[in-house]
Design a protein around this motif. Structure first.
Motif, PDB file in Angstrom:
ATOM      1  N   VAL A 185       0.849  -1.197   0.000  1.00 43.48           N
ATOM      2  CA  VAL A 185       0.000   0.000   0.000  1.00 43.48           C
ATOM      3  C   VAL A 185       0.885   1.249   0.000  1.00 43.48           C
ATOM      4  O   VAL A 185       0.647   2.192  -0.754  1.00 43.48           O
ATOM      5  N   ALA A 186       1.903   1.250   0.838  1.00 42.66           N
ATOM      6  CA  ALA A 186       2.807   2.403   0.907  1.00 42.66           C
ATOM      7  C   ALA A 186       3.436   2.668  -0.460  1.00 42.66           C
ATOM      8  O   ALA A 186       3.469   3.814  -0.925  1.00 42.66           O
ATOM      9  N   LYS A 187       3.900   1.628  -1.099  1.00 41.88           N
ATOM     10  CA  LYS A 187       4.502   1.789  -2.424  1.00 41.88           C
ATOM     11  C   LYS A 187       3.485   2.367  -3.410  1.00 41.88           C
ATOM     12  O   LYS A 187       3.799   3.257  -4.188  1.00 41.88           O
ATOM     13  N   GLY A 188       2.256   1.866  -3.340  1.00 38.65           N
ATOM     14  CA  GLY A 188       1.195   2.364  -4.212  1.00 38.65           C
ATOM     15  C   GLY A 188       0.840   3.818  -3.961  1.00 38.65           C
ATOM     16  O   GLY A 188       0.344   4.509  -4.847  1.00 38.65           O
ATOM     17  N   LEU A 189       1.113   4.288  -2.750  1.00 41.04           N
ATOM     18  CA  LEU A 189       0.856   5.688  -2.397  1.00 41.04           C
ATOM     19  C   LEU A 189       2.073   6.576  -2.681  1.00 41.04           C
ATOM     20  O   LEU A 189       2.050   7.769  -2.386  1.00 41.04           O
ATOM     21  N   GLY A 190       3.129   5.976  -3.217  1.00 43.62           N
ATOM     22  CA  GLY A 190       4.324   6.752  -3.540  1.00 43.62           C
ATOM     23  C   GLY A 190       5.247   6.994  -2.370  1.00 43.62           C
ATOM     24  O   GLY A 190       6.087   7.892  -2.406  1.00 43.62           O
ATOM     25  N   ILE A 191       5.122   6.198  -1.337  1.00 44.07           N
ATOM     26  CA  ILE A 191       5.972   6.327  -0.151  1.00 44.07           C
ATOM     27  C   ILE A 191       7.207   5.459  -0.357  1.00 44.07           C
ATOM     28  O   ILE A 191       7.089   4.260  -0.641  1.00 44.07           O
ATOM     29  N   HIS A 192       8.367   6.035  -0.224  1.00 41.41           N
ATOM     30  CA  HIS A 192       9.615   5.324  -0.484  1.00 41.41           C
ATOM     31  C   HIS A 192      10.361   4.941   0.790  1.00 41.41           C
ATOM     32  O   HIS A 192      11.390   4.277   0.711  1.00 41.41           O
ATOM     33  N   GLU A 193       9.844   5.347   1.939  1.00 40.22           N
ATOM     34  CA  GLU A 193      10.457   4.957   3.211  1.00 40.22           C
ATOM     35  C   GLU A 193      10.247   3.462   3.425  1.00 40.22           C
ATOM     36  O   GLU A 193       9.285   2.881   2.934  1.00 40.22           O
ATOM     37  N   GLU A 194      11.129   2.862   4.206  1.00 44.40           N
ATOM     38  CA  GLU A 194      10.944   1.460   4.556  1.00 44.40           C
ATOM     39  C   GLU A 194       9.778   1.338   5.536  1.00 44.40           C
ATOM     40  O   GLU A 194       9.739   2.031   6.557  1.00 44.40           O
ATOM     41  N   VAL A 195       8.840   0.477   5.222  1.00 43.43           N
ATOM     42  CA  VAL A 195       7.686   0.246   6.085  1.00 43.43           C
ATOM     43  C   VAL A 195       7.997  -0.955   6.974  1.00 43.43           C
ATOM     44  O   VAL A 195       8.349  -2.025   6.489  1.00 43.43           O
ATOM     45  N   THR A 196       7.882  -0.739   8.279  1.00 41.27           N
ATOM     46  CA  THR A 196       8.135  -1.803   9.241  1.00 41.27           C
ATOM     47  C   THR A 196       6.919  -1.966  10.140  1.00 41.27           C
ATOM     48  O   THR A 196       6.076  -1.078  10.242  1.00 41.27           O
ATOM     49  N   SER A 197       6.860  -3.092  10.801  1.00 38.94           N
ATOM     50  CA  SER A 197       5.753  -3.337  11.726  1.00 38.94           C
ATOM     51  C   SER A 197       5.870  -2.405  12.926  1.00 38.94           C
ATOM     52  O   SER A 197       6.929  -2.305  13.539  1.00 38.94           O
ATOM     53  N   PRO A 198       4.782  -1.731  13.269  1.00 35.33           N
ATOM     54  CA  PRO A 198       4.814  -0.824  14.424  1.00 35.33           C
ATOM     55  C   PRO A 198       4.484  -1.517  15.747  1.00 35.33           C
ATOM     56  O   PRO A 198       3.928  -0.917  16.646  1.00 35.33           O
ATOM     57  N   THR A 199       4.848  -2.776  15.874  1.00 32.23           N
ATOM     58  CA  THR A 199       4.472  -3.555  17.057  1.00 32.23           C
ATOM     59  C   THR A 199       4.826  -2.854  18.364  1.00 32.23           C
ATOM     60  O   THR A 199       4.019  -2.803  19.277  1.00 32.23           O
ATOM     61  N   TYR A 200       6.024  -2.302  18.461  1.00 27.80           N
ATOM     62  CA  TYR A 200       6.439  -1.689  19.719  1.00 27.80           C
ATOM     63  C   TYR A 200       6.194  -0.190  19.767  1.00 27.80           C
ATOM     64  O   TYR A 200       6.144   0.402  20.837  1.00 27.80           O
ATOM     65  N   ALA A 201       6.007   0.422  18.597  1.00 29.61           N
ATOM     66  CA  ALA A 201       5.728   1.859  18.543  1.00 29.61           C
ATOM     67  C   ALA A 201       4.224   2.122  18.518  1.00 29.61           C
ATOM     68  O   ALA A 201       3.793   3.248  18.712  1.00 29.61           O
ATOM     69  N   TYR A 202       3.429   1.104  18.260  1.00 27.32           N
ATOM     70  CA  TYR A 202       1.968   1.154  18.126  1.00 27.32           C
ATOM     71  C   TYR A 202       1.517   1.769  16.808  1.00 27.32           C
ATOM     72  O   TYR A 202       0.584   1.305  16.195  1.00 27.32           O
ATOM     73  N   VAL A 203       2.163   2.855  16.366  1.00 27.07           N
ATOM     74  CA  VAL A 203       1.790   3.462  15.083  1.00 27.07           C
ATOM     75  C   VAL A 203       3.040   4.058  14.432  1.00 27.07           C
ATOM     76  O   VAL A 203       3.856   4.676  15.101  1.00 27.07           O
ATOM     77  N   ASN A 204       3.171   3.792  13.132  1.00 28.39           N
ATOM     78  CA  ASN A 204       4.229   4.413  12.336  1.00 28.39           C
ATOM     79  C   ASN A 204       3.565   5.372  11.360  1.00 28.39           C
ATOM     80  O   ASN A 204       2.596   5.009  10.689  1.00 28.39           O
ATOM     81  N   ALA A 205       4.089   6.586  11.291  1.00 26.72           N
ATOM     82  CA  ALA A 205       3.558   7.597  10.379  1.00 26.72           C
ATOM     83  C   ALA A 205       4.538   7.784   9.227  1.00 26.72           C
ATOM     84  O   ALA A 205       5.753   7.861   9.443  1.00 26.72           O
ATOM     85  N   TYR A 206       3.997   7.842   8.034  1.00 23.39           N
ATOM     86  CA  TYR A 206       4.786   8.076   6.825  1.00 23.39           C
ATOM     87  C   TYR A 206       4.274   9.376   6.221  1.00 23.39           C
ATOM     88  O   TYR A 206       3.293   9.386   5.481  1.00 23.39           O
ATOM     89  N   GLY A 207       4.937  10.477   6.625  1.00 19.96           N
ATOM     90  CA  GLY A 207       4.436  11.797   6.265  1.00 19.96           C
ATOM     91  C   GLY A 207       3.045  11.970   6.861  1.00 19.96           C
ATOM     92  O   GLY A 207       2.754  11.464   7.941  1.00 19.96           O
ATOM     93  N   ASN A 208       2.195  12.658   6.161  1.00 20.74           N
ATOM     94  CA  ASN A 208       0.790  12.748   6.563  1.00 20.74           C
ATOM     95  C   ASN A 208      -0.076  11.920   5.636  1.00 20.74           C
ATOM     96  O   ASN A 208      -1.275  12.098   5.574  1.00 20.74           O
ATOM     97  N   LYS A 209       0.578  10.977   4.922  1.00 23.45           N
ATOM     98  CA  LYS A 209      -0.105  10.170   3.920  1.00 23.45           C
ATOM     99  C   LYS A 209      -0.618   8.840   4.450  1.00 23.45           C
ATOM    100  O   LYS A 209      -1.688   8.396   4.107  1.00 23.45           O
ATOM    101  N   LEU A 210       0.211   8.185   5.266  1.00 22.81           N
ATOM    102  CA  LEU A 210      -0.096   6.825   5.712  1.00 22.81           C
ATOM    103  C   LEU A 210       0.244   6.669   7.188  1.00 22.81           C
ATOM    104  O   LEU A 210       1.334   7.051   7.626  1.00 22.81           O
TER     105      LEU A 210
END
Length: 132
Positions: free
Chosen positions: A46-71
């Motif tokens: 989904v991140a790739k489809g939204l044009g997000i180039h950051e590495e997406v990781t599981s937010p298990t310990y952070a609870y939520v990962n934000a990728y800009g204000n997009k995802l």
């Protein structure tokens, strides 16, 4: 619900990348499936489809990962109750006009918007059924 059959991680990534094109700002998608089903792989697509180039990781310990204000990618596996999630500010993300992907959404069901989309991933080995 429609079903896509994935024959491996590459298929899941490609399908999720296309699925991202169906999403609009403000959509909340509940990702359902057992541990290891491929929910985070789906989130990467989904991140790739939204044009997000950051590495997406599981937010298990952070609870939520934000990728800009997009995802915003939530993992509510360790969330014990809705009051805890509310104290972490989860509901505020739902009003930020980004796409929210929520793993283990049943743990915060009372905080979710009235309308959500659901993606359920089941199967074992390389074969997965993705219901959407």
């Amino acid at each position: 619900m429609a079903v896509f059959v994935s024959h491996g991680e590459k298929d899941t990534l490609a399908f999720a990348e296309e699925y991202a094109k169906t999403l609009c700002a403000g959509d909340v998608v509940c990702l359902e499936g057992d541990m290891g089903a491929g929910k985070t792989v789906f989130a990467k697509g989904v991140a790739k489809g939204l044009g997000i180039h950051e590495e997406v990781t599981s937010p298990t310990y952070a609870y939520v990962n934000a990728y800009g204000n997009k995802l915003f990618h939530f993992d509510c596996y360790r969330v014990e109750n809705e009051a805890f999630a509310e104290a972490l500010g989860f509901s505020e993300y739902f009003d930020m006009n980004g796409i929210c992907l929520v793993e283990w959404s049943e743990n915060i069901k009372g905080l979710l918007p009235k309308t959500v989309k659901r993606v359920k991933i089941t199967g074992s080995g390389q074969i997965r059924e993705i219901q959407y």
